[in-house]
Motif scaffolding. Structure first.
Motif, mmCIF file in Angstrom:
data_model
loop_
_atom_site.group_PDB
_atom_site.id
_atom_site.type_symbol
_atom_site.label_atom_id
_atom_site.label_comp_id
_atom_site.label_asym_id
_atom_site.label_seq_id
_atom_site.Cartn_x
_atom_site.Cartn_y
_atom_site.Cartn_z
ATOM 1 N N MET A 1 -63.307 -62.616 19.896
ATOM 2 C CA MET A 1 -62.218 -63.184 19.127
ATOM 3 C C MET A 1 -60.917 -62.785 19.807
ATOM 4 O O MET A 1 -60.633 -61.592 19.933
ATOM 5 N N PRO A 2 -60.130 -63.747 20.201
ATOM 6 C CA PRO A 2 -58.884 -63.439 20.913
ATOM 7 C C PRO A 2 -57.802 -62.922 19.961
ATOM 8 O O PRO A 2 -57.741 -63.298 18.804
ATOM 9 N N VAL A 3 -56.976 -62.012 20.466
ATOM 10 C CA VAL A 3 -55.846 -61.483 19.701
ATOM 11 C C VAL A 3 -54.670 -62.410 19.926
ATOM 12 O O VAL A 3 -54.281 -62.673 21.063
ATOM 13 N N ARG A 4 -54.132 -62.885 18.851
ATOM 14 C CA ARG A 4 -53.029 -63.833 18.966
ATOM 15 C C ARG A 4 -51.696 -63.091 18.867
ATOM 16 O O ARG A 4 -51.597 -62.005 18.293
ATOM 17 N N TYR A 5 -50.692 -63.726 19.410
ATOM 18 C CA TYR A 5 -49.350 -63.138 19.444
ATOM 19 C C TYR A 5 -48.823 -62.900 18.033
ATOM 20 O O TYR A 5 -48.245 -61.853 17.751
ATOM 21 N N ARG A 6 -49.021 -63.837 17.118
ATOM 22 C CA ARG A 6 -48.490 -63.666 15.758
ATOM 23 C C ARG A 6 -49.209 -62.539 15.014
ATOM 24 O O ARG A 6 -48.651 -61.902 14.145
ATOM 25 N N HIS A 7 -50.471 -62.267 15.349
ATOM 26 C CA HIS A 7 -51.180 -61.137 14.745
ATOM 27 C C HIS A 7 -50.552 -59.817 15.202
ATOM 28 O O HIS A 7 -50.386 -58.894 14.385
ATOM 29 N N LEU A 8 -50.233 -59.746 16.475
ATOM 30 C CA LEU A 8 -49.588 -58.534 16.983
ATOM 31 C C LEU A 8 -48.208 -58.338 16.354
ATOM 32 O O LEU A 8 -47.821 -57.214 16.017
ATOM 33 N N VAL A 9 -47.487 -59.434 16.178
ATOM 34 C CA VAL A 9 -46.167 -59.359 15.549
ATOM 35 C C VAL A 9 -46.304 -58.914 14.096
ATOM 36 O O VAL A 9 -45.533 -58.075 13.611
ATOM 37 N N ALA A 10 -47.297 -59.437 13.393
ATOM 38 C CA ALA A 10 -47.511 -59.060 11.994
ATOM 39 C C ALA A 10 -47.890 -57.582 11.877
ATOM 40 O O ALA A 10 -47.375 -56.859 11.016
ATOM 41 N N VAL A 11 -48.777 -57.109 12.734
ATOM 42 C CA VAL A 11 -49.177 -55.699 12.705
ATOM 43 C C VAL A 11 -47.998 -54.800 13.065
ATOM 44 O O VAL A 11 -47.778 -53.761 12.438
ATOM 45 N N ALA A 12 -47.206 -55.202 14.045
ATOM 46 C CA ALA A 12 -46.033 -54.411 14.429
ATOM 47 C C ALA A 12 -45.004 -54.376 13.299
ATOM 48 O O ALA A 12 -44.412 -53.325 13.024
ATOM 49 N N ALA A 13 -44.818 -55.504 12.614
ATOM 50 C CA ALA A 13 -43.865 -55.543 11.498
ATOM 51 C C ALA A 13 -44.333 -54.653 10.363
ATOM 52 O O ALA A 13 -43.540 -53.906 9.766
ATOM 53 N N LEU A 14 -45.620 -54.687 10.033
ATOM 54 C CA LEU A 14 -46.152 -53.825 8.973
ATOM 55 C C LEU A 14 -46.062 -52.346 9.355
ATOM 56 O O LEU A 14 -45.736 -51.503 8.518
ATOM 57 N N ALA A 15 -46.324 -52.040 10.603
ATOM 58 C CA ALA A 15 -46.215 -50.650 11.056
ATOM 59 C C ALA A 15 -44.769 -50.174 10.988
ATOM 60 O O ALA A 15 -44.496 -49.034 10.587
ATOM 61 N N PHE A 16 -43.856 -51.041 11.361
ATOM 62 C CA PHE A 16 -42.436 -50.698 11.298
ATOM 63 C C PHE A 16 -41.993 -50.452 9.864
ATOM 64 O O PHE A 16 -41.310 -49.465 9.560
ATOM 65 N N LEU A 17 -42.407 -51.322 8.937
ATOM 66 C CA LEU A 17 -42.048 -51.142 7.526
ATOM 67 C C LEU A 17 -42.681 -49.886 6.933
ATOM 68 O O LEU A 17 -42.043 -49.158 6.170
#
Length: 93
Positions: A1-17
């Protein structure tokens, strides 16, 4: 299953919050002591006649003045004490 750019952005945003939210507890703990002095009295801050905080120069002056008043009052009470006789002994009760 490929990792998509928006998934990485979502995970980074949640980690930041999550990191920002966890940091609020330590920031508030350290700032609460200093910020309380600047809150107006009508908003729940310190009253105008509150003594200064320990460890400041104003606190040292406040304590010296308080001690001076205490000693002054003790001398005044001792001089006006009617229970002492000419021998200097107080009344025994």
């Amino acid at each position: 299953m490929p990792v998509r750019y928006r998934h990485l952005v979502a995970v980074a945003a949640l980690a930041f919050l999550a990191g920002g939210l966890s940091g609020c507890g330590t920031i508030n703990e350290k700032l609460a002591d200093g910020m309380a002095d600047y809150v107006p009295q009508w908003l729940g801050g310190l009253p105008a006649d509150a003594p200064p905080r320990p460890g400041t120069a104003k606190y040292d002056e406040f304590m010296k003045e308080r001690e001076r008043k205490r000693l002054e009052l003790a001398v005044k009470d001792d001089a006006s004490n009617p229970t002492t006789s000419s021998s200097g002994l107080g009344a025994v009760h």
